[in-house]
Scaffold this motif. Structure first.
Motif, mmCIF file in Angstrom:
data_model
loop_
_atom_site.group_PDB
_atom_site.id
_atom_site.type_symbol
_atom_site.label_atom_id
_atom_site.label_comp_id
_atom_site.label_asym_id
_atom_site.label_seq_id
_atom_site.Cartn_x
_atom_site.Cartn_y
_atom_site.Cartn_z
ATOM 1 N N UNK A 43 54.407 44.889 30.223
ATOM 2 C CA UNK A 43 54.348 43.796 30.930
ATOM 3 C C UNK A 43 52.787 43.323 31.644
ATOM 4 N N UNK A 44 52.564 42.193 32.211
ATOM 5 C CA UNK A 44 51.383 41.631 32.590
ATOM 6 C C UNK A 44 51.360 41.867 33.957
ATOM 7 N N UNK A 45 50.071 42.518 34.469
ATOM 8 C CA UNK A 45 49.751 42.525 35.916
ATOM 9 C C UNK A 45 48.959 41.292 36.349
ATOM 10 N N UNK A 46 49.131 40.882 37.380
ATOM 11 C CA UNK A 46 48.430 39.493 37.918
ATOM 12 C C UNK A 46 47.631 39.741 38.921
ATOM 13 N N UNK A 47 46.420 39.599 38.983
ATOM 14 C CA UNK A 47 45.495 39.896 40.012
ATOM 15 C C UNK A 47 45.366 38.646 40.639
ATOM 16 N N UNK A 48 45.513 38.401 41.971
ATOM 17 C CA UNK A 48 45.082 37.277 42.571
ATOM 18 C C UNK A 48 44.075 37.324 43.835
ATOM 19 N N UNK A 49 42.944 36.856 43.393
ATOM 20 C CA UNK A 49 41.933 36.966 44.568
ATOM 21 C C UNK A 49 41.993 35.626 45.336
ATOM 22 N N UNK A 50 42.371 35.604 46.567
ATOM 23 C CA UNK A 50 42.559 34.436 47.238
ATOM 24 C C UNK A 50 41.575 34.168 48.271
ATOM 25 N N UNK A 51 40.807 32.950 48.479
ATOM 26 C CA UNK A 51 40.137 32.187 49.639
ATOM 27 C C UNK A 51 38.990 33.350 49.641
ATOM 28 N N UNK A 52 38.150 33.571 48.708
ATOM 29 C CA UNK A 52 36.963 34.602 48.866
ATOM 30 C C UNK A 52 36.018 33.669 49.236
ATOM 31 N N UNK A 53 35.468 33.779 50.665
ATOM 32 C CA UNK A 53 34.723 32.576 51.132
ATOM 33 C C UNK A 53 33.143 33.434 51.132
ATOM 34 N N UNK A 54 32.440 32.534 50.321
ATOM 35 C CA UNK A 54 31.017 32.980 50.311
ATOM 36 C C UNK A 54 30.119 31.761 50.385
ATOM 37 N N UNK A 55 28.725 32.028 50.403
ATOM 38 C CA UNK A 55 27.806 31.018 50.798
ATOM 39 C C UNK A 55 26.763 30.981 49.491
#
Length: 129
Positions: A4-16
């Motif tokens: 099966x596939x795992x799906x990692x979601x990184x959401x709204x990582x706020x950087x400068x």
């Protein structure tokens, strides 16, 4: 054996970071928002609850943060491409998509964003390593 596939979601990582080619953009860091989707195969070995058998999203995110915060970029395309390369660097990754928003880039818009994605040929699975 079923994979099966795992799906990692990184959401709204706020950087400068420094992003842009105008004089003001080169002198002053700007906010950006990173969203990434990373696919990799999950096997029974991954589901064993051992850290070494899964893709470590914390390590991946730290690499993204370091690259973006320490970098200077003229184009959003370059920034997104670099981030996508970090996301697809691990041999298990089969697909990744990265979207980066640059808020306040246009006067009457909330943000401008760019998305790049990459399908990786025949990723290694955790059991193959």
């Amino acid at each position: 054996m079923t994979t099966n596939n795992a799906i990692i979601n990184i959401s709204n990582l706020r950087l400068r970071t420094y992003i842009g080619f105008n004089t003001e953009e080169k002198r002053k860091q700007q906010d950006i928002i990173v969203n990434a989707e990373i696919h990799y195969p999950v096997t029974q070995q991954c589901l064993s609850d051992h850290v070494d058998n899964a893709l470590n999203y914390k390590t991946l995110t730290k690499r993204i943060i370091a690259h973006i915060e320490q970098g200077r970029f003229l184009l959003l395309e370059r920034l997104v491409a670099d981030t996508l390369a970090i996301c697809t660097d691990h041999p298990w990754v089969s697909f990744a998509r990265v979207t980066i928003d640059k808020p306040h880039a246009l006067r009457f818009a909330d943000s401008v964003s760019l998305t790049l994605e990459q399908q990786v040929q025949q990723p290694a699975s955790p059991e193959q390593e």
